[in-house]
Design an enzyme around this catalytic site. Structure first.
Site, PDB file in Angstrom:
ATOM      1  N   GLU A 154       0.823  -1.208   0.000  1.00 15.19           N
ATOM      2  CA  GLU A 154       0.000   0.000   0.000  1.00 15.19           C
ATOM      3  C   GLU A 154       0.860   1.262   0.000  1.00 15.19           C
ATOM      4  OE1 GLU A 154      -4.195  -0.816   1.885  1.00 15.19           O
ATOM      5  OE2 GLU A 154      -3.183   0.659   3.122  1.00 15.19           O
ATOM      6  N   HIS A 161       7.651 -26.975  -1.280  1.00 12.09           N
ATOM      7  CA  HIS A 161       7.033 -28.107  -1.978  1.00 12.09           C
ATOM      8  C   HIS A 161       5.890 -27.647  -2.879  1.00 12.09           C
ATOM      9  CE1 HIS A 161       9.250 -31.171   0.411  1.00 12.09           C
ATOM     10  NE2 HIS A 161       9.392 -30.111   1.189  1.00 12.09           N
ATOM     11  N   LYS A 199     -13.971   0.318  -4.293  1.00 17.49           N
ATOM     12  CA  LYS A 199     -15.089   0.743  -3.434  1.00 17.49           C
ATOM     13  C   LYS A 199     -16.119   1.511  -4.248  1.00 17.49           C
ATOM     14  CE  LYS A 199     -12.307   1.356   0.751  1.00 17.49           C
ATOM     15  NZ  LYS A 199     -11.787   2.333   1.698  1.00 17.49           N
TER      16      LYS A 199
END
Ligand code: PA5
Length: 432
Positions: free
Chosen positions: A285, A306, A421
């Site tokens: 951010e 793995h 948003k």
């Protein structure tokens, strides 16, 4: 190797990729960035409250957190922490990193960290037969994910404890004056704590955002703050080679300019997974702006060796790696000897601790990755304690401030977070 506040930074794994002179040439720019932070003249200077926060946390602030914890212990078997992003990641990171707290901490559950109905339903199922409290954390007070989860939990509190009983079981951590949550808290008479205006969400772990839920969980918040304070002192100057935050920031930045555009933080401890998640938010951010920034990714080894080991060893060579390791976790857990015929061929490991084997796995992985073309920094602590975790938190905060400024960005805003948003609210039909 540089050691400060219980944290070691080892750059031997970057030396084949980054000549010392190239790194040292960054020193004046790092010093300039540090000066910009210290004098409050850098981009985003309205959000620098975190910079000297550890040394400003006083006895009254710590005692207030501990008093909230005592109240929680008196009436709750679980505390649901409601918040998203910077409003929960720090507490979760610290909580999961540390060994379980003996004694009478109140177990934490997390809600409002997304919009997943099943996740919220699991929390409701867990508290169905336990007395619970809610600690709702939102600086803005308007973030939809925690706000809707809080509605559900408030309804449940009212159903079980009545209006007055519910109000006594809510702690709100929010802005001092503005926002819907502050207004609600005032009207309803909830216990409240303040998120300072000059500290953004992802830098807020050492404010009541992190300290209140951690104190409720029984974590040694004094130790956490002491560790952060020690690291604040270690990172206070303008130097490069003697300052762990500056050195870490400069190395990763210089590698980025050489095409190592993804930084993978790799730990060898499952308990550090959420510390890595916190780190990802802090760096992603702060730096992911204007088409720039190192992409922060994480792995937990040896598990992920793995699954992602192949890519790390041999895939696209844009990776730099930062190991996060602890020398000692549970020293007493050793591979038992087999009184039989050693049929599994593991006799050579008998009597050796998992910690020792895990550390050797780290050294081996680092060597393999360097040979595979991945520059590796390594951060290590003797043990994961409140102090060393506090020191790491502060070191990363200081480093990302420097790193964002080296990129020529404002490290303290997050304009890009609004895009989803706006689109979501349009589709949900939110009134203008
Ligand atoms: O770092 C940030 O600023 C964000 O992650 C916020 O913490 C997050 O969006 C939650 O915001 P708020 O605390 O206002 O609900």
């Amino acid at each position: 190797m540089l050691e400060a506040a219980g944290v070691r930074l080892d750059l031997t794994g970057t030396e084949p990729f980054l000549p010392a002179a190239q790194l040292d040439a960054l020193a004046p720019r790092v010093a300039e960035a540090a000066r910009g932070l210290a004098t409050g003249t850098c981009a985003g200077n309205e959000f620098l409250g975190w910079l000297d926060l550890p040394s400003r946390i006083d006895e009254a602030a710590l005692a207030a957190c501990e008093a909230a914890a005592a109240r929680a212990r008196a009436d709750a078997e679980a505390c649901v922490v409601v918040g998203i992003g910077g409003s929960y990641l720090g507490a979760r990171a610290v909580l999961d990193a540390l060994p379980p707290v003996p004694g009478d901490g109140v177990p934490l559950l997390f809600a409002g960290t997304g919009l997943c109905a099943a996740g919220l339903d699991r929390v409701l199922a867990t508290i169905a037969d336990r007395d619970f409290r809610v600690c709702v954390i939102s600086k803005s007070g308007t973030t939809v994910e925690p706000a809707v989860a809080f509605r559900v939990l408030r309804q449940e509190l009212r159903r079980r404890y009545g209006d007055k009983g519910a109000a006594a079981r809510i702690t709100a951590v929010t802005d001092a004056q503005r926002g819907a949550l502050r207004q609600l808290a005032t009207t309803e008479g909830w216990e409240t704590f303040v998120v300072p205006d000059d500290i953004g969400g992802r830098f807020s772990v050492l404010t009541p955002v992190g300290l209140v839920p951690l104190a409720i969980a029984g974590v040694d918040v004094r130790g956490l703050v002491a560790g952060a304070r020690a690291m604040q002192e270690a990172c206070a100057g303008e130097g490069l080679r003697d300052n762990p935050a500056h050195l870490y920031a400069a190395v990763r930045y210089q590698l980025y300019t050489q095409g190592f555009t993804t930084e993978v933080m790799s730990s060898f401890h499952s308990g550090l997974h959420n510390l890595q998640e916190w780190w990802k938010q802090l760096f992603g951010e702060s730096e992911g702006k204007q088409g720039q920034g190192i992409f922060p990714a994480s792995t937990v080894f040896t598990t992920d060796l793995h699954s992602l080991g192949q890519y790390l060893q041999d895939g696209r060579r844009c990776l730099q790696e930062t190991f996060l390791c602890a020398r000692h976790t549970v020293p007493g857990l050793v591979v038992p000897s087999d009184p039989g015929a050693d049929a599994d061929g593991l006799g050579y490991l008998a009597g050796r601790s998992f910690d020792e084997i895990n550390w050797i796995a780290f050294e081996a992985t680092r060597q393999a990755h360097i040979q595979g073309g991945v520059p590796c920094q390594a951060l290590s602590v003797d043990a994961v304690t409140p102090r060393t975790v506090g020191a790491l938190l502060y070191m990363f905060e200081k480093a990302v401030g420097i790193g964002g400024l080296l990129l020529g960005l404002n490290p303290f805003d997050q304009p890009g977070v609004e895009a989803y948003k706006l689109e979501m609210f349009k589709r949900l039909g939110r009134p203008a």
